[in-house]
Design a protein around this motif. Sequence first.
Motif, mmCIF file in Angstrom:
data_model
loop_
_atom_site.group_PDB
_atom_site.id
_atom_site.type_symbol
_atom_site.label_atom_id
_atom_site.label_comp_id
_atom_site.label_asym_id
_atom_site.label_seq_id
_atom_site.Cartn_x
_atom_site.Cartn_y
_atom_site.Cartn_z
ATOM 1 N N THR A 274 0.821 -1.222 0.000
ATOM 2 C CA THR A 274 0.000 0.000 0.000
ATOM 3 C C THR A 274 0.850 1.266 0.000
ATOM 4 O OG1 THR A 274 -0.113 -0.048 2.426
ATOM 5 C CG2 THR A 274 -1.895 -1.147 1.206
ATOM 6 N N ASP B 109 0.191 17.922 -7.532
ATOM 7 C CA ASP B 109 -0.171 16.968 -6.483
ATOM 8 C C ASP B 109 0.939 16.890 -5.435
ATOM 9 O OD1 ASP B 109 -2.180 14.608 -5.827
ATOM 10 O OD2 ASP B 109 -0.164 13.821 -5.490
ATOM 11 N N TYR C 263 5.763 10.472 -1.276
ATOM 12 C CA TYR C 263 4.860 9.493 -0.661
ATOM 13 C C TYR C 263 5.626 8.362 0.021
ATOM 14 C CZ TYR C 263 0.984 11.982 -2.697
ATOM 15 O OH TYR C 263 0.079 12.972 -2.998
ATOM 16 N N SER D 129 -0.534 5.779 2.050
ATOM 17 C CA SER D 129 -1.159 5.012 0.971
ATOM 18 C C SER D 129 -1.672 5.971 -0.094
ATOM 19 C CB SER D 129 -2.318 4.172 1.514
ATOM 20 O OG SER D 129 -1.854 3.251 2.481
ATOM 21 N N LEU D 130 -1.633 5.539 -1.348
ATOM 22 C CA LEU D 130 -2.114 6.373 -2.445
ATOM 23 C C LEU D 130 -3.621 6.224 -2.598
ATOM 24 C CD1 LEU D 130 0.625 5.744 -5.187
ATOM 25 C CD2 LEU D 130 0.557 7.492 -3.399
ATOM 26 N N SER D 131 -4.281 7.325 -2.858
ATOM 27 C CA SER D 131 -5.724 7.312 -3.107
ATOM 28 C C SER D 131 -5.981 6.786 -4.511
ATOM 29 C CB SER D 131 -6.279 8.727 -2.983
ATOM 30 O OG SER D 131 -5.792 9.531 -4.060
ATOM 31 N N PRO D 132 -7.229 6.402 -4.829
ATOM 32 C CA PRO D 132 -7.534 5.959 -6.202
ATOM 33 C C PRO D 132 -7.144 7.004 -7.244
ATOM 34 C CG PRO D 132 -9.338 5.386 -4.739
ATOM 35 C CD PRO D 132 -8.387 6.216 -3.926
ATOM 36 N N GLY D 133 -7.362 8.280 -6.939
ATOM 37 C CA GLY D 133 -6.991 9.333 -7.882
ATOM 38 C C GLY D 133 -5.482 9.401 -8.087
ATOM 39 N N GLN D 134 -4.718 9.224 -7.011
ATOM 40 C CA GLN D 134 -3.261 9.249 -7.115
ATOM 41 C C GLN D 134 -2.739 8.022 -7.859
ATOM 42 O OE1 GLN D 134 -2.673 9.669 -2.940
ATOM 43 N NE2 GLN D 134 -2.399 11.899 -3.045
#
Length: 201
Positions: A66, A153, A105, A111-116
């Motif tokens: 993750t 971002d 990150y 953890s990366l979001s779905p958008g990221q």
Amino acid sequence: PLPPVPEFTLQRVEETAASVPGAAPEAIEPVEETDEELFSISTQEAAQNVEELRRHSAAMHAGSTTTVSYDFMRAAHTLGGVYRAMGFGKVATLAQALELWLQEYMEKGASLSPGQLGLLDKAIEALHETGVAVSNRKPFQDQSALVEQLRADLANAAVSPPALAPAPAAEPDHTVIPADEQKSRTADKIREPVQASPEKV
């Protein structure tokens, strides 16, 4: 700090299109025959690092991990070094923007979001398509807009505080109190003096 990427004594290939979003595809000048072997080695190394990026991305999508690993970020760093040594500064700029994005990150351990994850996929796919074009002496699209997306971002991530994990809920006390002790505690409470309410003036 990361060790420097070895320099290649490869004939510099000039990029002729303007570095603006929506610009015409980059024009690739022919490489001299004496540089063919180094050009082949460099493009193969670039392709290997793109595949490394894809492998790490696939692991994140599959839930195997993750967070961003050092090797994930390192692949982008090496890729940027290879392209800069070859003379493809704009491709190197995209790889470097991805490297710095991944590093942020990785250091946060977030953890990366779905958008990221979607932005990550776009960057890796752009590097893949560009690499294929370069190796085949084909024009490739300018990716300045994608570089700006990564930088934007990254700027948001730098000013946002890390997410705090919720505090664990207190476990209920299941201690059994003997009946005699319960009676004693109740009696003590009954005998406690009642505090008089302050008089109203």
